[in-house]
Design a protein around this motif. Structure first.
Motif, PDB file in Angstrom:
ATOM      1  N   ASP A 182      -3.423  -2.959   5.139  1.00  0.00           N
ATOM      2  CA  ASP A 182      -3.354  -3.888   6.525  1.00  0.00           C
ATOM      3  C   ASP A 182      -4.246  -2.898   7.741  1.00  0.00           C
ATOM      4  N   SER A 222       0.789  -0.963  -0.580  1.00  0.00           N
ATOM      5  CA  SER A 222       0.490  -0.016   0.192  1.00  0.00           C
ATOM      6  C   SER A 222       0.581   0.729  -0.009  1.00  0.00           C
ATOM      7  N   ASP A 239       0.647 -13.918  -3.063  1.00  0.00           N
ATOM      8  CA  ASP A 239       1.179 -14.184  -3.512  1.00  0.00           C
ATOM      9  C   ASP A 239      -0.238 -13.918  -4.745  1.00  0.00           C
ATOM     10  N   GLY A 240      -1.740 -13.587  -4.261  1.00  0.00           N
ATOM     11  CA  GLY A 240      -2.066 -13.411  -5.276  1.00  0.00           C
ATOM     12  C   GLY A 240      -3.480 -12.005  -5.895  1.00  0.00           C
ATOM     13  N   ASP A 297      10.318   2.888   5.976  1.00  0.00           N
ATOM     14  CA  ASP A 297       9.900   1.737   6.438  1.00  0.00           C
ATOM     15  C   ASP A 297      11.358   1.293   7.474  1.00  0.00           C
ATOM     16  N   GLY A 335      -5.867  -9.240   0.486  1.00  0.00           N
ATOM     17  CA  GLY A 335      -5.216  -7.851   1.390  1.00  0.00           C
ATOM     18  C   GLY A 335      -4.554  -7.250   0.435  1.00  0.00           C
ATOM     19  N   MET A 336      -3.835  -7.695  -0.345  1.00  0.00           N
ATOM     20  CA  MET A 336      -2.699  -7.447  -1.006  1.00  0.00           C
ATOM     21  C   MET A 336      -3.415  -6.512  -1.850  1.00  0.00           C
ATOM     22  N   ASN A 337      -4.408  -7.161  -2.952  1.00  0.00           N
ATOM     23  CA  ASN A 337      -5.152  -6.327  -3.619  1.00  0.00           C
ATOM     24  C   ASN A 337      -5.535  -5.032  -3.193  1.00  0.00           C
TER      25      ASN A 337
HETATM   26  P1  FAD Z   1       2.345  -4.437   4.984  1.00  0.00           P
HETATM   27  O1  FAD Z   1       3.172  -5.160   3.609  1.00  0.00           O
HETATM   28  O2  FAD Z   1       2.517  -5.364   6.765  1.00  0.00           O
HETATM   29  O3  FAD Z   1       3.574  -3.503   5.483  1.00  0.00           O
HETATM   30  C1  FAD Z   1       3.709  -2.466   6.362  1.00  0.00           C
HETATM   31  C2  FAD Z   1       5.296  -2.059   6.202  1.00  0.00           C
HETATM   32  O4  FAD Z   1       5.244  -1.226   7.227  1.00  0.00           O
HETATM   33  C3  FAD Z   1       5.922  -3.398   6.485  1.00  0.00           C
HETATM   34  O5  FAD Z   1       6.857  -3.392   5.739  1.00  0.00           O
HETATM   35  C4  FAD Z   1       6.341  -2.518   7.468  1.00  0.00           C
HETATM   36  O6  FAD Z   1       7.562  -2.878   8.202  1.00  0.00           O
HETATM   37  C5  FAD Z   1       6.333  -0.829   8.049  1.00  0.00           C
HETATM   38  N1  FAD Z   1       6.612  -0.348   9.282  1.00  0.00           N
HETATM   39  C6  FAD Z   1       5.132  -1.241  10.060  1.00  0.00           C
HETATM   40  N2  FAD Z   1       5.308   0.041  11.015  1.00  0.00           N
HETATM   41  C7  FAD Z   1       6.491   0.430  10.960  1.00  0.00           C
HETATM   42  C8  FAD Z   1       6.770   1.555  12.035  1.00  0.00           C
HETATM   43  N3  FAD Z   1       7.007   2.343  13.341  1.00  0.00           N
HETATM   44  N4  FAD Z   1       8.181   2.791  11.146  1.00  0.00           N
HETATM   45  C9  FAD Z   1       8.691   2.049  10.067  1.00  0.00           C
HETATM   46  N5  FAD Z   1       7.761   0.959   9.025  1.00  0.00           N
HETATM   47  C10 FAD Z   1       6.740   0.773  10.006  1.00  0.00           C
HETATM   48  N6  FAD Z   1      -2.777 -11.135  -0.087  1.00  0.00           N
HETATM   49  C11 FAD Z   1      -3.554 -10.296  -1.318  1.00  0.00           C
HETATM   50  O7  FAD Z   1      -3.770  -9.682  -2.248  1.00  0.00           O
HETATM   51  N7  FAD Z   1      -3.195 -12.004  -2.445  1.00  0.00           N
HETATM   52  C12 FAD Z   1      -2.930 -13.536  -0.967  1.00  0.00           C
HETATM   53  O8  FAD Z   1      -2.609 -13.994  -1.889  1.00  0.00           O
HETATM   54  C13 FAD Z   1      -3.031 -13.294  -0.095  1.00  0.00           C
HETATM   55  N8  FAD Z   1      -2.088 -14.048   0.450  1.00  0.00           N
HETATM   56  C14 FAD Z   1      -1.278 -13.745   1.974  1.00  0.00           C
HETATM   57  C15 FAD Z   1      -0.740 -14.662   1.625  1.00  0.00           C
HETATM   58  C16 FAD Z   1      -0.314 -14.527   3.756  1.00  0.00           C
HETATM   59  C17 FAD Z   1      -0.037 -15.997   4.600  1.00  0.00           C
HETATM   60  C18 FAD Z   1      -0.426 -13.173   4.445  1.00  0.00           C
HETATM   61  C19 FAD Z   1       0.562 -13.560   6.247  1.00  0.00           C
HETATM   62  C20 FAD Z   1      -0.685 -12.276   3.933  1.00  0.00           C
HETATM   63  C21 FAD Z   1      -1.095 -12.626   2.528  1.00  0.00           C
HETATM   64  N9  FAD Z   1      -1.863 -11.549   1.758  1.00  0.00           N
HETATM   65  C22 FAD Z   1      -2.810 -11.638   0.436  1.00  0.00           C
HETATM   66  C23 FAD Z   1      -2.079 -10.458   2.352  1.00  0.00           C
HETATM   67  C24 FAD Z   1      -1.025  -9.146   2.128  1.00  0.00           C
HETATM   68  O9  FAD Z   1       0.342  -9.606   2.721  1.00  0.00           O
HETATM   69  C25 FAD Z   1      -1.435  -7.960   2.904  1.00  0.00           C
HETATM   70  O10 FAD Z   1      -2.686  -7.407   2.877  1.00  0.00           O
HETATM   71  C26 FAD Z   1      -0.883  -6.843   2.418  1.00  0.00           C
HETATM   72  O11 FAD Z   1       0.583  -7.328   2.496  1.00  0.00           O
HETATM   73  C27 FAD Z   1      -1.153  -5.695   2.989  1.00  0.00           C
HETATM   74  O12 FAD Z   1       0.236  -4.374   2.652  1.00  0.00           O
HETATM   75  P2  FAD Z   1       0.900  -3.507   3.825  1.00  0.00           P
HETATM   76  O13 FAD Z   1       0.404  -2.820   2.732  1.00  0.00           O
HETATM   77  O14 FAD Z   1      -0.688  -2.688   3.657  1.00  0.00           O
HETATM   78  O15 FAD Z   1       1.540  -4.118   4.393  1.00  0.00           O
END
Ligand code: FAD
Length: 649
Positions: free
Chosen positions: A353, A19, A50-51, A38, A365-367
């Motif tokens: 997230d 995100s 991965d999806g 980060d 979630g990633m989408n």
């Molecule tokens: P995150 O990817 O969690 O990134 C947050 C970032 O913020 C991290 O890099 C962290 O280091 C950083 N951070 C946190 N706190 C601080 C701070 N205080 N200061 C500085 N940096 C900080 N989603 C899909 O769409 N398709 C799938 O197939 C899928 N499969 C999944 C399988 C598994 C096993 C898991 C666990 C999740 C899966 N997801 C999937 C969900 C997906 O991984 C998450 O929804 C997605 O990564 C969320 O993205 P984000 O950028 O919001 O958060």
């Protein structure tokens, strides 16, 4: 003793996951002064999400790197169920179609999160020198409400700590539980060459504290969002009682559908099998149910790859299963949670997230997280650039919050299907029930519909008569068009590039018809500012500094047969001349079939529900959602829409 340095930035993004990077993309494209931090020392390399849903892939196309996903990813268009048959032996039900060829050029695709992060990072670098600052932790946050009303003020103060060399340096390829993979093993077996530099990144900086003043802050810091906690924004929901294992392996198995999306369900449990890139297969495996009455916390360290392997073997039996190579694994408990709001006074925003969590088995979630970042990113970028009115920022919560509610609703229906233990006889009904649920949420999950409500950015009423299927608040349905000057073809997903500009689509209709040609010429006279009473809408708004003179781009799509129209038939304002680049040949497109490309079938007007002769006028927002629809003569209404969202010169 740390002596903090103080600095200013327009936008601070905390978290460089999917995100945060999507939001950062917009800052790079629109030339906005931004910083992305980060706390991790590297990007993700293996495992994790991965999806990829088709709508996300459409967005990638508009960002220019969809071809890289297609090149590396694994596509699935069908899914199978395996349940015990009459004899008790696992039997295939299916295949069930999970793709809609009529909706999008793209299908459900799998490629690990690390590669997606790579592509977004590369795209960011293409347009700016914005880099993720790693090993940097946000430590404190203050917001000065008194400054919040002035768009040029810096109401946000964040204390950052660069963690320096002394902090632990765990590469993100390893699971939290410790898979025993070392950095070198990661490099040789799991990384592609363009990731090597990131993986080898050495931290040679000293620990340092910095005070950053920012105009806007985007908290993209994941499920345990530090930003959300600082703002005291509550989350609603709870943990489910099931503990899951997930593992990416190169399987050795005689199960016939080991490389097809499959749900396998018998008395031993239910697993989800997801084929992936580079020969990998992912398994989602239930490993433990926490008893409601239990007061002790479940010890996750008892779950190992061997435990997961044994579970898969039990559920796939009598088929064989084993593996030698494991790329990644982890153990998780599903939390179904949503934040009560996604913003603090439209100066601090939360995305991904940080505001919604749910089961990963839906592959959403990633989408959803990337689409959050994409949605908020362009709005903040245009507001900071002085091009967009700050009022557009209020549409972020309005548009994304209801979708997060739908996400959780889907999960509440979908996840229990993997955990309820009905007797085998009922499993066939369960397959039907699962497809029923998937079908009900398909439009939402694959991204065909987003249901963005009316707002200054979505002008709802009254466009059905002009363009039946171009619905304000929805995406423009992708079609393939012919380049008038060249004859080549392109999907609209690529044509409508995510560059920060609003696009006026002049659906010019059939220009062989003299009356229609006249209407088009009148429209172009207004565009050219030839009526003294009206200022041209193309020359009316503040530029995107350093990027584009106008935040508006015009694309013409006509419906006359390609051979019966010429590029120079169109008024010059639709194909402007540049002394260096010559005529803008890529501004005029044709809805006609093409012998060498069966996807270009001349049905764009039909799919959009637009009259072949009369055409329409459409405004597509920078994120490819429809903002406004009218007739060719409705320039005043169109300008009124733009006046509400863009700053006039
Ligand atoms: P995150 O990817 O969690 O990134 C947050 C970032 O913020 C991290 O890099 C962290 O280091 C950083 N951070 C946190 N706190 C601080 C701070 N205080 N200061 C500085 N940096 C900080 N989603 C899909 O769409 N398709 C799938 O197939 C899928 N499969 C999944 C399988 C598994 C096993 C898991 C666990 C999740 C899966 N997801 C999937 C969900 C997906 O991984 C998450 O929804 C997605 O990564 C969320 O993205 P984000 O950028 O919001 O958060």
């Amino acid at each position: 003793q740390d002596i903090p340095v103080e600095s200013h930035t327009d936008v601070l993004i905390i978290g460089a996951g999917p995100s945060g990077l999507m939001a950062a993309y917009w800052m790079a494209r629109c030339g906005v002064k931004a910083r992305v931090i980060d706390k991790r020392s590297t990007k993700v390399f293996v495992g994790h999400a991965d999806g990829l849903r088709p709508r996300t892939l459409e967005l990638f196309d508009s960002m220019g790197f969809q071809h890289r996903v297609l090149h590396e990813g694994s596509i699935s268009t069908e899914a199978n169920f395996w349940v015990p048959g009459e004899s008790g032996k696992l039997t295939r039900k299916g295949p069930f179609n999970i793709s809609r060829v009529d909706e999008s050029p793209y299908h459900n695709t799998r490629l690990n999160q690390g590669r997606i992060e790579r592509f977004i990072l590369d795209s960011i670098q293409e347009y700016s020198d914005l880099e993720v600052e790693r090993d940097v932790l946000a430590e404190s946050l203050e917001y000065d409400q008194n400054l919040g009303k002035d768009p040029d003020s810096y109401p946000i103060t964040v204390k950052l700590r660069n963690q320096g060399e002394e902090a632990s340096n765990v590469p993100c390829g390893q699971s939290q539980s410790g898979s025993g993979i070392t950095r070198n093993e990661l490099k040789h077996h799991d990384l592609l060459p363009d990731d090597w530099d990131d993986q080898a990144q050495q931290r040679n900086r000293k620990s340092k504290v910095e005070i950053v003043k920012a105009k806007y802050l985007i908290g993209c810091d994941g499920a345990h969002s530090w930003t959300r906690k600082q703002l005291d924004i509550p989350v609603e929901g709870s943990n489910t009682d099931h503990i899951w294992g997930v593992i990416d392996v190169l399987p050795i198995s005689d199960f016939p559908d080991i490389r097809r999306v499959s749900i396998v369900s018998n008395t031993a449990g239910t697993i989800l099998i997801i084929p992936r890139e580079r020969g990998l297969v992912r398994f989602y495996v239930p490993v433990h149910v926490c008893e409601a009455s239990s007061t002790t916390r479940f010890d996750r360290s008892t779950i190992t790859p061997e435990v997961i392997r044994t579970r898969i073997q039990a559920i796939l039996s009598p088929f064989t299963f084993d593996f030698q190579a494991c790329s990644w694994w982890t153990v998780y408990q599903v939390g179904q949670r949503i934040a009560s709001k996604f913003t603090k006074e439209d100066r601090i925003f939360l995305a991904g997230d940080a505001v919604h969590t749910h089961s990963p088995k839906m592959g959403l979630g990633m989408n959803m997280s990337m689409q959050d970042g994409f949605n908020v990113g362009w709005k903040i970028a245009l507001a900071v650039a002085g091009t967009g009115k700050p009022e557009i920022l209020a549409t972020y919560d309005l548009e994304r919050h209801p979708l997060a509610e739908m996400l959780l609703d889907f999960d509440r229906h979908w996840s229990p299907m993997f955990t309820d233990q009905k007797p085998p006889g009922e499993k066939a009904t369960k397959a039907a029930a699962m497809f029923d649920i998937a079908g009900k949420f398909e439009d939402f999950a694959d991204g065909w519909k987003v249901f963005y409500p009316g707002s200054c950015l979505v002008c709802k009423p009254g466009s059905e008569a002009v363009a039946r299927y171009i619905v304000p608040g929805e995406r423009l349905k992708p079609v393939k068009l012919r380049h008038q000057a060249e004859g080549g073809t392109k999907w609209t997903t690529r044509l409508l590039e995510s560059d920060g500009r609003f696009r006026i689509l002049v659906l010019a209709g059939d220009i062989r018809n003299p009356m229609q040609k006249g209407r088009l010429e009148t429209l172009c006279q207004v565009f050219a500012g030839q009526f003294t009473s009206k200022q041209s809408p193309l020359d009316r708004y503040v530029s995107i500094p350093g990027r584009y003179d106008s935040p508006i781009d015009v694309l013409t799509i006509h419906s006359a047969p390609w051979k019966e129209a010429e590029f120079f038939d169109f008024p010059e304002i639709l194909r402007p001349f540049d002394p260096v680049r010559g005529w803008a040949y890529d501004k005029v497109w044709c809805d006609d079939s093409c012998i060498f490309d069966r996807y270009c079938d001349g049905t764009a007007y039909e799919k959009w529900g637009v009259d072949w002769v009369l055409g329409a006028l459409v405004i597509v927002r920078p994120d490819q959602y429809i903002g406004w629809v009218g007739e060719l003569g409705d320039v005043d209404e169109m300008t009124e829409y733009l006046d509400n969202i863009l700053v006039r010169k």
